[in-house]
Design a protein around this motif. Sequence first.
Motif, mmCIF file in Angstrom:
data_model
loop_
_atom_site.group_PDB
_atom_site.id
_atom_site.type_symbol
_atom_site.label_atom_id
_atom_site.label_comp_id
_atom_site.label_asym_id
_atom_site.label_seq_id
_atom_site.Cartn_x
_atom_site.Cartn_y
_atom_site.Cartn_z
ATOM 1 N N SER A 162 0.853 -1.189 0.000
ATOM 2 C CA SER A 162 0.000 0.000 0.000
ATOM 3 C C SER A 162 0.886 1.235 0.000
ATOM 4 O O SER A 162 2.084 1.158 0.285
ATOM 5 C CB SER A 162 -0.924 0.009 1.221
ATOM 6 N N SER A 163 0.268 2.365 -0.301
ATOM 7 C CA SER A 163 0.986 3.630 -0.297
ATOM 8 C C SER A 163 1.016 4.194 1.122
ATOM 9 O O SER A 163 0.052 4.077 1.876
ATOM 10 C CB SER A 163 0.292 4.615 -1.243
ATOM 11 N N LEU A 164 2.136 4.813 1.498
ATOM 12 C CA LEU A 164 2.258 5.429 2.818
ATOM 13 C C LEU A 164 1.788 6.882 2.806
ATOM 14 O O LEU A 164 1.186 7.353 3.764
ATOM 15 C CB LEU A 164 3.714 5.359 3.301
ATOM 16 N N LYS A 165 2.100 7.602 1.721
ATOM 17 C CA LYS A 165 1.680 8.997 1.577
ATOM 18 C C LYS A 165 1.270 9.229 0.137
ATOM 19 O O LYS A 165 2.059 8.981 -0.778
ATOM 20 C CB LYS A 165 2.828 9.958 1.930
ATOM 21 N N ASN A 166 0.031 9.679 -0.047
ATOM 22 C CA ASN A 166 -0.422 9.970 -1.407
ATOM 23 C C ASN A 166 -1.491 11.046 -1.363
ATOM 24 O O ASN A 166 -2.025 11.369 -0.300
ATOM 25 C CB ASN A 166 -0.947 8.704 -2.091
ATOM 26 N N THR A 167 -1.763 11.617 -2.513
ATOM 27 C CA THR A 167 -2.878 12.554 -2.629
ATOM 28 C C THR A 167 -3.959 11.883 -3.474
ATOM 29 O O THR A 167 -3.660 11.278 -4.498
ATOM 30 C CB THR A 167 -2.440 13.862 -3.313
ATOM 31 N N GLY A 168 -5.189 11.961 -3.016
ATOM 32 C CA GLY A 168 -6.288 11.383 -3.784
ATOM 33 C C GLY A 168 -6.811 10.086 -3.238
ATOM 34 O O GLY A 168 -7.896 9.639 -3.600
ATOM 35 N N GLY A 169 -6.014 9.420 -2.368
ATOM 36 C CA GLY A 169 -6.494 8.199 -1.746
ATOM 37 C C GLY A 169 -6.277 6.948 -2.585
ATOM 38 O O GLY A 169 -5.713 6.990 -3.680
ATOM 39 N N SER A 170 -6.731 5.811 -2.031
ATOM 40 C CA SER A 170 -6.563 4.499 -2.660
ATOM 41 C C SER A 170 -7.920 3.881 -2.965
ATOM 42 O O SER A 170 -8.922 4.214 -2.327
ATOM 43 C CB SER A 170 -5.779 3.560 -1.735
ATOM 44 N N PHE A 171 -7.917 2.977 -3.932
ATOM 45 C CA PHE A 171 -9.140 2.281 -4.320
ATOM 46 C C PHE A 171 -8.823 0.801 -4.504
ATOM 47 O O PHE A 171 -7.915 0.446 -5.254
ATOM 48 C CB PHE A 171 -9.704 2.867 -5.615
ATOM 49 N N LEU A 172 -9.564 -0.054 -3.785
ATOM 50 C CA LEU A 172 -9.389 -1.497 -3.921
ATOM 51 C C LEU A 172 -10.188 -1.978 -5.125
ATOM 52 O O LEU A 172 -11.422 -1.930 -5.127
ATOM 53 C CB LEU A 172 -9.851 -2.218 -2.653
ATOM 54 N N VAL A 173 -9.497 -2.421 -6.152
ATOM 55 C CA VAL A 173 -10.150 -2.863 -7.388
ATOM 56 C C VAL A 173 -10.860 -4.192 -7.131
ATOM 57 O O VAL A 173 -10.258 -5.119 -6.570
ATOM 58 C CB VAL A 173 -9.117 -3.009 -8.521
ATOM 59 N N PRO A 174 -12.137 -4.314 -7.494
ATOM 60 C CA PRO A 174 -12.857 -5.569 -7.260
ATOM 61 C C PRO A 174 -12.142 -6.766 -7.877
ATOM 62 O O PRO A 174 -11.579 -6.686 -8.972
ATOM 63 C CB PRO A 174 -14.220 -5.324 -7.927
ATOM 64 N N PHE A 175 -12.211 -7.859 -7.145
ATOM 65 C CA PHE A 175 -11.550 -9.110 -7.528
ATOM 66 C C PHE A 175 -11.929 -9.567 -8.936
ATOM 67 O O PHE A 175 -11.108 -10.075 -9.689
ATOM 68 C CB PHE A 175 -11.938 -10.148 -6.477
ATOM 69 N N ASN A 176 -13.208 -9.385 -9.303
ATOM 70 C CA ASN A 176 -13.661 -9.879 -10.608
ATOM 71 C C ASN A 176 -13.277 -8.939 -11.758
ATOM 72 O O ASN A 176 -13.427 -9.289 -12.924
ATOM 73 C CB ASN A 176 -15.176 -10.092 -10.604
ATOM 74 N N VAL A 177 -12.766 -7.752 -11.434
ATOM 75 C CA VAL A 177 -12.333 -6.800 -12.463
ATOM 76 C C VAL A 177 -10.855 -6.989 -12.794
ATOM 77 O O VAL A 177 -10.457 -6.990 -13.956
ATOM 78 C CB VAL A 177 -12.602 -5.351 -12.003
ATOM 79 N N CYS A 178 -10.036 -7.164 -11.754
ATOM 80 C CA CYS A 178 -8.592 -7.335 -11.957
ATOM 81 C C CYS A 178 -8.020 -8.005 -10.718
ATOM 82 O O CYS A 178 -8.398 -7.684 -9.591
ATOM 83 C CB CYS A 178 -7.939 -5.966 -12.172
ATOM 84 N N ARG A 179 -7.142 -8.957 -10.924
ATOM 85 C CA ARG A 179 -6.448 -9.592 -9.803
ATOM 86 C C ARG A 179 -5.073 -10.057 -10.251
ATOM 87 O O ARG A 179 -4.779 -10.113 -11.447
ATOM 88 C CB ARG A 179 -7.251 -10.752 -9.227
ATOM 89 N N ILE A 180 -4.250 -10.378 -9.282
ATOM 90 C CA ILE A 180 -2.882 -10.811 -9.583
ATOM 91 C C ILE A 180 -2.857 -12.328 -9.757
ATOM 92 O O ILE A 180 -3.350 -13.082 -8.909
ATOM 93 C CB ILE A 180 -1.909 -10.399 -8.468
#
Length: 437
Positions: A376-394
């Motif tokens: 995860s990011s420690l410092k960012n502008t704009g925030g984070s978004f968890l991409v749904p599992f069915n849209v993209c995954r590793i």
Amino acid sequence: MLLRRAVPSRRVVALTSGWVKGAHQWLAGGSEPHPEKATSHIPVSSQHTRPQALNSITPIKDSEHFMVSAFIDHRLDGVIRVISIISRNHLQPLYCVYCSTEQVCKTVYTDVQIHSDHFSFPYGASDVICKGKHMQDATHVLITTDKIDSANLKMEYLPIKNKVVQETFKFNFTVCISNLFGDYNNVLQFAQSMEMYKLLGVQHVVIYKTSCGPDLEKLLKHYETEGMLEIVPWPIDQFLNPSSGWNIKIHKGDIHYYGQLVTLNECIYRHMYQSKYVLLNDIDEIIMPYKHASLPSLMEDLQSAQPNIGVFLIENHIFPKTQFEESGKFKRAEWNNIPGVNIMEHIYREPDRKNIYNPTKMIVNPRKVQQTSVHSSLKNTGGSFLVPFNVCRIVHVRVPLQGHLTKEQLFVDKRVWDFEQELIQNVDQTLKRSGLL
């Protein structure tokens, strides 16, 4: 192991500006030097020649610390940010000397920001922040422990990058592979991952390399010659005793996982104005869109739905390399003598573990990230978004995490097979051109 001097722990001094000539008098308790009288004309250019292979890590003289690279951070009023490795137990005042093309050098105190994620190792990824006048004119910078004196300036400077804000980028997608070390020789999976990323729309891959196996070395040279791969020498083991893991109780050493946190942050700043997006993941992980044909179409939809977000978190899912698909149609004789894992044979995915959060890797807009960790990011502008599992995954083909599960308890996931024709053809061509097939 690096031999350490006994340096008393001292609070990092608040950032204050000064000038090179006369600064030693001021810092020793004298009056503040007058700016117009404190300009020092030093033949900077002759001091900046450094072997390219060692450019990635530079010891800070008379300290336990290291400089890595320097960038203008336009988001913070044009300060100079020096990506660094700081010994957390040996803090001391640090000074920043920055020099212009006119060979005029100035000095300022620094603000040392040790990243909050260091996994309790003695050395941590850090930013050394330099604030001062006319930094936009600076070309080179040096972090030092000295109360600056022109006689002490014959040391190694870092070139300052990101001097100009760019709004168009050389690459749309860059993958940052944080570390390559030991005798890692997983050639087949490396080639498959690289060729898969090409098909997904990646133009550029960066690897921070300490060492690797002989066959993989041939493959790296091919991709470097081809132009897709940028190799950053990372001789961390020449300066510290790097850990080969994240848990200091199990994996002893000076710094977490060969300095992974340092290289991930360095890669973000290196590509701040080179790449629209940066992917932060390992070489055995493929950030795979499931509802889109490619990463560009995925990010176009994600970004339009989340216009302010700069960090997109992608869930990691394990495909055990111990479970093989039963038809054997991808067990190709041509690859029998190629070392490594064939990801096309491993289509069984582990289910989510109850009450355990899947770790994530990231697709980031580098211009919205100041500091990052691994997941995860420690410092960012704009925030984070968890991409749904069915849209993209590793798709992460590796040793199982749930080794007790039978094949029937795993999910069949054949997404990689959607690319089989082009992928196999391109991997074969690459292995032939590398002299491996």
